[in-house]
Write a protein that holds these residues in place. Structure first.
Motif, PDB file in Angstrom:
ATOM      1  N   SER A 106      18.289  21.953 -13.126  1.00 47.01           N
ATOM      2  CA  SER A 106      18.067  21.969 -11.686  1.00 47.01           C
ATOM      3  C   SER A 106      17.201  20.795 -11.248  1.00 47.01           C
ATOM      4  CB  SER A 106      17.388  23.277 -11.271  1.00 47.01           C
ATOM      5  OG  SER A 106      17.075  23.229  -9.907  1.00 47.01           O
ATOM      6  N   ARG A 107      17.648  20.127 -10.237  1.00 49.72           N
ATOM      7  CA  ARG A 107      16.834  19.106  -9.586  1.00 49.72           C
ATOM      8  C   ARG A 107      16.559  19.539  -8.146  1.00 49.72           C
ATOM      9  NH1 ARG A 107      16.453  14.866 -13.031  1.00 49.72           N
ATOM     10  NH2 ARG A 107      18.231  14.411 -14.353  1.00 49.72           N
ATOM     11  N   ALA A 108      16.792  20.817  -7.900  1.00 50.06           N
ATOM     12  CA  ALA A 108      16.607  21.359  -6.554  1.00 50.06           C
ATOM     13  C   ALA A 108      15.153  21.228  -6.123  1.00 50.06           C
ATOM     14  CB  ALA A 108      17.036  22.820  -6.519  1.00 50.06           C
ATOM     15  N   GLY A 109      14.965  20.805  -4.917  1.00 49.06           N
ATOM     16  CA  GLY A 109      13.629  20.724  -4.344  1.00 49.06           C
ATOM     17  C   GLY A 109      12.916  19.408  -4.572  1.00 49.06           C
ATOM     18  N   ILE A 110      13.522  18.509  -5.351  1.00 46.79           N
ATOM     19  CA  ILE A 110      12.819  17.252  -5.650  1.00 46.79           C
ATOM     20  C   ILE A 110      12.588  16.429  -4.385  1.00 46.79           C
ATOM     21  CG2 ILE A 110      14.871  15.875  -6.231  1.00 46.79           C
ATOM     22  CD1 ILE A 110      13.107  14.619  -8.491  1.00 46.79           C
ATOM     23  N   GLY A 111      13.562  16.401  -3.493  1.00 48.81           N
ATOM     24  CA  GLY A 111      13.399  15.639  -2.251  1.00 48.81           C
ATOM     25  C   GLY A 111      12.265  16.183  -1.400  1.00 48.81           C
ATOM     26  N   TYR A 112      12.190  17.503  -1.299  1.00 55.69           N
ATOM     27  CA  TYR A 112      11.107  18.124  -0.529  1.00 55.69           C
ATOM     28  C   TYR A 112       9.756  17.871  -1.188  1.00 55.69           C
ATOM     29  CZ  TYR A 112      14.685  20.455   2.201  1.00 55.69           C
ATOM     30  OH  TYR A 112      15.738  20.706   3.027  1.00 55.69           O
ATOM     31  N   ALA A 113       9.726  17.938  -2.513  1.00 52.59           N
ATOM     32  CA  ALA A 113       8.480  17.684  -3.229  1.00 52.59           C
ATOM     33  C   ALA A 113       8.011  16.246  -2.998  1.00 52.59           C
ATOM     34  CB  ALA A 113       8.654  17.969  -4.714  1.00 52.59           C
ATOM     35  N   VAL A 114       8.937  15.312  -3.013  1.00 55.63           N
ATOM     36  CA  VAL A 114       8.588  13.913  -2.773  1.00 55.63           C
ATOM     37  C   VAL A 114       8.074  13.732  -1.343  1.00 55.63           C
ATOM     38  CG1 VAL A 114       9.552  11.577  -2.512  1.00 55.63           C
ATOM     39  CG2 VAL A 114      10.128  12.947  -4.529  1.00 55.63           C
ATOM     40  N   VAL A 115       8.792  14.293  -0.380  1.00 56.99           N
ATOM     41  CA  VAL A 115       8.399  14.128   1.031  1.00 56.99           C
ATOM     42  C   VAL A 115       7.035  14.755   1.304  1.00 56.99           C
ATOM     43  CG1 VAL A 115       8.982  14.792   3.404  1.00 56.99           C
ATOM     44  CG2 VAL A 115      10.739  13.867   1.905  1.00 56.99           C
ATOM     45  N   VAL A 116       6.812  15.967   0.814  1.00 55.76           N
ATOM     46  CA  VAL A 116       5.540  16.635   1.095  1.00 55.76           C
ATOM     47  C   VAL A 116       4.393  15.936   0.364  1.00 55.76           C
ATOM     48  CG1 VAL A 116       5.532  18.459  -0.696  1.00 55.76           C
ATOM     49  CG2 VAL A 116       4.502  18.903   1.522  1.00 55.76           C
ATOM     50  N   THR A 117       4.635  15.443  -0.830  1.00 61.76           N
ATOM     51  CA  THR A 117       3.580  14.744  -1.561  1.00 61.76           C
ATOM     52  C   THR A 117       3.241  13.419  -0.884  1.00 61.76           C
ATOM     53  OG1 THR A 117       4.299  15.784  -3.623  1.00 61.76           O
ATOM     54  CG2 THR A 117       2.899  13.841  -3.828  1.00 61.76           C
ATOM     55  N   LEU A 118       4.252  12.671  -0.478  1.00 63.92           N
ATOM     56  CA  LEU A 118       3.989  11.432   0.254  1.00 63.92           C
ATOM     57  C   LEU A 118       3.305  11.714   1.589  1.00 63.92           C
ATOM     58  CD1 LEU A 118       7.247   9.364  -0.462  1.00 63.92           C
ATOM     59  CD2 LEU A 118       4.953   9.023  -1.426  1.00 63.92           C
ATOM     60  N   GLY A 119       3.700  12.805   2.245  1.00 64.30           N
ATOM     61  CA  GLY A 119       3.063  13.181   3.502  1.00 64.30           C
ATOM     62  C   GLY A 119       1.592  13.515   3.330  1.00 64.30           C
ATOM     63  N   MET A 120       1.274  14.247   2.250  1.00 67.38           N
ATOM     64  CA  MET A 120      -0.131  14.565   1.985  1.00 67.38           C
ATOM     65  C   MET A 120      -0.915  13.297   1.682  1.00 67.38           C
ATOM     66  SD  MET A 120      -0.083  18.134  -0.195  1.00 67.38           S
ATOM     67  CE  MET A 120       1.003  17.521  -1.478  1.00 67.38           C
ATOM     68  N   ALA A 121      -0.332  12.406   0.872  1.00 66.68           N
ATOM     69  CA  ALA A 121      -1.013  11.155   0.526  1.00 66.68           C
ATOM     70  C   ALA A 121      -1.224  10.285   1.767  1.00 66.68           C
ATOM     71  CB  ALA A 121      -0.208  10.403  -0.534  1.00 66.68           C
ATOM     72  N   ALA A 122      -0.233  10.237   2.640  1.00 67.04           N
ATOM     73  CA  ALA A 122      -0.357   9.443   3.861  1.00 67.04           C
ATOM     74  C   ALA A 122      -1.425  10.024   4.798  1.00 67.04           C
ATOM     75  CB  ALA A 122       0.982   9.368   4.580  1.00 67.04           C
ATOM     76  N   THR A 123      -1.469  11.347   4.886  1.00 62.64           N
ATOM     77  CA  THR A 123      -2.443  11.977   5.780  1.00 62.64           C
ATOM     78  C   THR A 123      -3.869  11.742   5.307  1.00 62.64           C
ATOM     79  OG1 THR A 123      -0.825  13.672   6.360  1.00 62.64           O
ATOM     80  CG2 THR A 123      -3.123  14.154   6.859  1.00 62.64           C
ATOM     81  N   VAL A 124      -4.136  12.029   4.048  1.00 60.73           N
ATOM     82  CA  VAL A 124      -5.493  11.827   3.549  1.00 60.73           C
ATOM     83  C   VAL A 124      -5.799  10.335   3.436  1.00 60.73           C
ATOM     84  CG1 VAL A 124      -5.160  11.869   1.025  1.00 60.73           C
ATOM     85  CG2 VAL A 124      -7.218  12.843   2.026  1.00 60.73           C
ATOM     86  N   GLY A 125      -4.782   9.521   3.167  1.00 62.91           N
ATOM     87  CA  GLY A 125      -4.983   8.073   3.162  1.00 62.91           C
ATOM     88  C   GLY A 125      -5.361   7.556   4.540  1.00 62.91           C
ATOM     89  N   GLY A 126      -4.755   8.118   5.564  1.00 61.79           N
ATOM     90  CA  GLY A 126      -5.118   7.755   6.928  1.00 61.79           C
ATOM     91  C   GLY A 126      -6.557   8.124   7.248  1.00 61.79           C
ATOM     92  N   ALA A 127      -6.971   9.303   6.798  1.00 60.60           N
ATOM     93  CA  ALA A 127      -8.360   9.723   7.015  1.00 60.60           C
ATOM     94  C   ALA A 127      -9.322   8.783   6.306  1.00 60.60           C
ATOM     95  CB  ALA A 127      -8.552  11.161   6.531  1.00 60.60           C
ATOM     96  N   LEU A 128      -8.981   8.409   5.080  1.00 58.20           N
ATOM     97  CA  LEU A 128      -9.835   7.480   4.338  1.00 58.20           C
ATOM     98  C   LEU A 128      -9.854   6.100   4.992  1.00 58.20           C
ATOM     99  CD1 LEU A 128      -8.856   8.600   0.740  1.00 58.20           C
ATOM    100  CD2 LEU A 128     -11.093   8.899   1.846  1.00 58.20           C
ATOM    101  N   ALA A 129      -8.726   5.684   5.553  1.00 62.24           N
ATOM    102  CA  ALA A 129      -8.679   4.393   6.246  1.00 62.24           C
ATOM    103  C   ALA A 129      -9.562   4.413   7.496  1.00 62.24           C
ATOM    104  CB  ALA A 129      -7.239   4.046   6.621  1.00 62.24           C
ATOM    105  N   PHE A 130      -9.501   5.511   8.256  1.00 60.02           N
ATOM    106  CA  PHE A 130     -10.378   5.612   9.427  1.00 60.02           C
ATOM    107  C   PHE A 130     -11.844   5.565   8.994  1.00 60.02           C
ATOM    108  CE2 PHE A 130      -6.773   7.112  11.984  1.00 60.02           C
ATOM    109  CZ  PHE A 130      -7.049   6.472  13.180  1.00 60.02           C
ATOM    110  N   GLN A 131     -12.144   6.146   7.843  1.00 60.12           N
ATOM    111  CA  GLN A 131     -13.511   6.157   7.362  1.00 60.12           C
ATOM    112  C   GLN A 131     -13.951   4.776   6.874  1.00 60.12           C
ATOM    113  OE1 GLN A 131     -14.330   9.077   4.311  1.00 60.12           O
ATOM    114  NE2 GLN A 131     -16.267   8.138   3.772  1.00 60.12           N
TER     115      GLN A 131
END
Length: 171
Positions: free
Chosen positions: A10-35
């Motif tokens: 099964s490779r089910a869910g890999i796309g969602y895992a990639v999107v949510v992980t990149l989304g989390m990294a982008a969100t916290v990365g944005g917070a760190l950039a503002f800081q």
């Protein structure tokens, strides 16, 4: 080439895992950039709201790996559910912080505020015990009427939805 028994299960869910992980990294990365780039010093509640991201990113990476190597789909689903719950916790923390900023309720005693970061390198060590983050009751910046905490609620809810939809689709 025909599919064989050696094809990953099964490779089910890999796309969602990639999107949510990149989304989390982008969100916290944005917070760190503002800081670090923007100079916005986070308050104690702002720092706490980053924890679901800090814990969620490794879980997301694990979900990507699990799906990529073809482990049973339930493992990927479980990891996506854990990420979804973490993001809901992050959203709850953001709602709480927004309520403190709008004076709907009291914030924790550790959010009293204080002086900013020192600009004198010579007194850096002596200032470590006296310098505190800003008050949790005042939003450092509002964009479209929302503070960083309010935007965190939106990002967390979207990321939770992606994780939960991914868990359902990975079934």
């Amino acid at each position: 080439m025909a599919l064989t028994a050696s094809t990953p299960r099964s490779r089910a869910g890999i796309g969602y895992a990639v999107v949510v992980t990149l989304g989390m990294a982008a969100t916290v990365g944005g917070a760190l950039a503002f800081q670090y780039i923007g100079g916005y010093i986070p308050c104690a509640l702002c720092l706490l709201q980053r924890n679901p991201y800090y814990y969620g990113i490794p879980v997301g990476i694990l979900a990507i790996v699990v799906a990529a190597i073809g482990l049973p789909a339930w493992v990927t689903r479980a990891l996506l559910v854990v990420i979804g719950v973490m993001m809901l916790v992050g959203a709850g923390m953001g709602v709480y912080h927004s309520g403190v900023e709008w004076a709907f309720w009291e914030g924790p005693a550790s959010c009293g505020g204080g002086a900013g970061v020192t600009t004198n390198a010579g007194s850096l060590l002596s200032d470590l015990n006296t310098v505190h983050g800003p008050s949790c009751t005042e939003a450092a910046l509002r964009v479209a009427g929302l503070s960083f905490a309010g935007w965190n609620v939106i990002a967390s809810v979207i990321l939770a939805a992606i994780a939960f939809v991914g868990a359902k689709k990975a079934a």
